[in-house]
Scaffold this motif. Sequence first.
Motif: not given
Ligand code: ZN
Length: 763
Positions: A497, A517, A748
């Motif tokens: 990320h 997240d 994502d």
């Molecule tokens: Zn993620």
Amino acid sequence: MSGSRTRARIRVEGVVQGVGFRPFAHSLATRLELGGLVGNDSDGVFVEVEGEPTAVEEFHQALRRDAPPLAVIERLTTESVVPRGERAFTIVASRAGAHRHTLISPDSATCAACLAELADPADRRFGHPFISCTHCGPRFTIVTDVPYDRPATTMAGFPMCVDCAAEYTDPADRRFHAQPVCCPACGPTLRLLGPDGAPRDGDPIAGAVALLAAGAVLAVKGLGGFHVAADATSQAAVATLRARKHREDKPFAVMVPGLNEARRLCEVDSAAEAVLTSAHRPIVLLPRREGASGDHEAVAPAVAPGNDSLGLVLPYTPLHSLLAEALRRPFVLTSGNVSDEPIAYTDADAEARLGGTGGMVDATLTHDRPIHTRTDDSVVRLFRGREYPVRRSRGYVPHPVPLPVALDRPVLGCGAELKNTFCLARGRHAFLSHHIGDLENYETYRSYVEGIAHFRRLFDITPEVVAHDLHPQYLSTSYARELDGVELLAVQHHHAHVASCLADNGETGPAIGVALDGLGYGTDGTIWGGEFLLADLAGFRRLGHLEPVPMPGGATAIRQPWRMAAAYLDAAYPEGPPDGLDVTRRHPEQWAAVVAMTRGGLNSPLTSSAGRLFDAVSAILGVRDAVNYEGQAAVELEQRADRSHRGSYPVRLTDGEPFRVLGADLVRAVADDLVAGVDVALIAARFHTGLTDVVVAGCTRARELTGVDTVALSGGVFQNVLLLERTVDALEDAGFRVLVHSRVPTNDGGISLGQVAICATRS
Ligand SMILES: [Zn+2]
Ligand SMILES: [Zn+2]
Ligand SMILES: [Zn+2]
């Protein structure tokens, strides 16, 4: 005379094929009275021009300055060659090459010139739903192979008529070598099919519009798949669509004919206007206008229940333009699928999954130009006047994202499990795929595997290094492990990320990466998601994180946020939660069992996820106990917050490294306020600011530990723009330089880019 002439050989690389570059060069050279040639080869466009030195120089300048709208020039190199006395300028045949390093243009919204023809009764393409030219129209979704030429597109089955062929071969024409060029005489045919699959008589557009106006639900074949449409002003029509699509609450996007209609529904500033009308033509999530609900043209409540923003999109194909013009009111345009399935894109698929008796739609507006690659609409928000992508797909893909460091070897990034994209990369080009979706669905997984094969062929990339998520059970991980003869690299989810955010900004780090997240597999086998990392592309150190809490029931806790409330309340009040908390009473049978489960560690994996903290607070405040789409509890909590309120909650960090942030402190403050009768909108706002303060405190500690003062914000939780705005403001006030996403999603969907960027330092 020939002594004063010069000749230059120019090479142009980038998105320069199928975008009208050769006719542009031709008309430019002709205007400047230059001789020479232009043609396509495997690396782009080659040009030679010869004439007066000043004219040659002007040609060179104008080539970049005045390039056609869809062209993206990445590199332009020039060398002097010996003049040949050539006076004429010609377009020469394409040279095939061993490699295919040209770029393919994304699908592009109908241009102004085509729209004008579409509306002109005197034009031979008046009302033709497939009008396009070198500046607009389908590209990526119809390409079957390279080089990009008509036989390698789904237009192969439509031989050009004499008139179209004349335009196609005339270098002075706007349709010179426009592969999708066609007209009513030679192009695809539009049809309106009834529920029995039989074509209906009459004009298909008029028929479709009449049905929509009467409240019917229609399938409409778009660029990258079938959409399902319904009159957005009709509560009954939208409710029918929701019921048939099995989509309870997730907001629908709405197509409006133009900017004026968009302005009636939402706040549209100049940045929003630019994105709404861009050639990418994404769905843009915009704040609704106060009072817009009282309007007779307002959208029905069922379009985006309880949401103060609305996803708007302007027509991007001629078919959409014709529909919108004739209907004269906003209509829902959502992907043609049932809940989590991928969007239907073949006629057979649409017939099987959307049509038929008892199907989702009452009629299908379709045509016979096949879609080769299924591609969903892109979705963006705006942050500080820049695009903040939620889903990067149709209109953006396959234009490469530039990498901050060139790769020595070709790389495949396999992406994550949900909102999957993959990324094939070579050199500095990262070809991020269209939105694939949730791989747990078999159909989606198949389109993942096929998509990778298609990209490998289109861009002639055979990966030597394959990066995948650290999670052993992700299907993208299994895919990577089954490949032969490649070097594998497992990348921790939140490192990916942060690397994705760095690459998105053209940087390599080091930075303090804040990854808030949902869930990602940690190096210690627990589930991470509230992380402070010192990271660059080469590696990371976990400086701090949210204090882990149990996730009672594992995946069940994701669907039932009240379980997270139980876990967090247990952490916040070891002696038992205060009286007067309604959440404990709403689940009388299960509450005690879930708390016991939490304490006993039974099927309760530990997580530091910030998404789950949002879930807990959302449930405690009675906003959302169970979700029917990913992130719903957090989305609704953001909606409930009073944006004008600046109150916060105190936060604590533990000493040592990694330091821990006690999320239970926030939960206790929330519950105490609720019991004290504070308004939910204020509590929701205080929670957002409290989390902002957590980020600032964590980054301040991280700066003390490392001396680094650049922060990269990533992870799905930062789709929350209220949190993002407050966090960026507060970090900047505290003297940090803050990086946020603008090319790839913070969720994502951006992971595969991060995986690839990490390989740049390791391959
Ligand atoms: Zn993620
Ligand atoms: Zn056009
Ligand atoms: Zn024609």
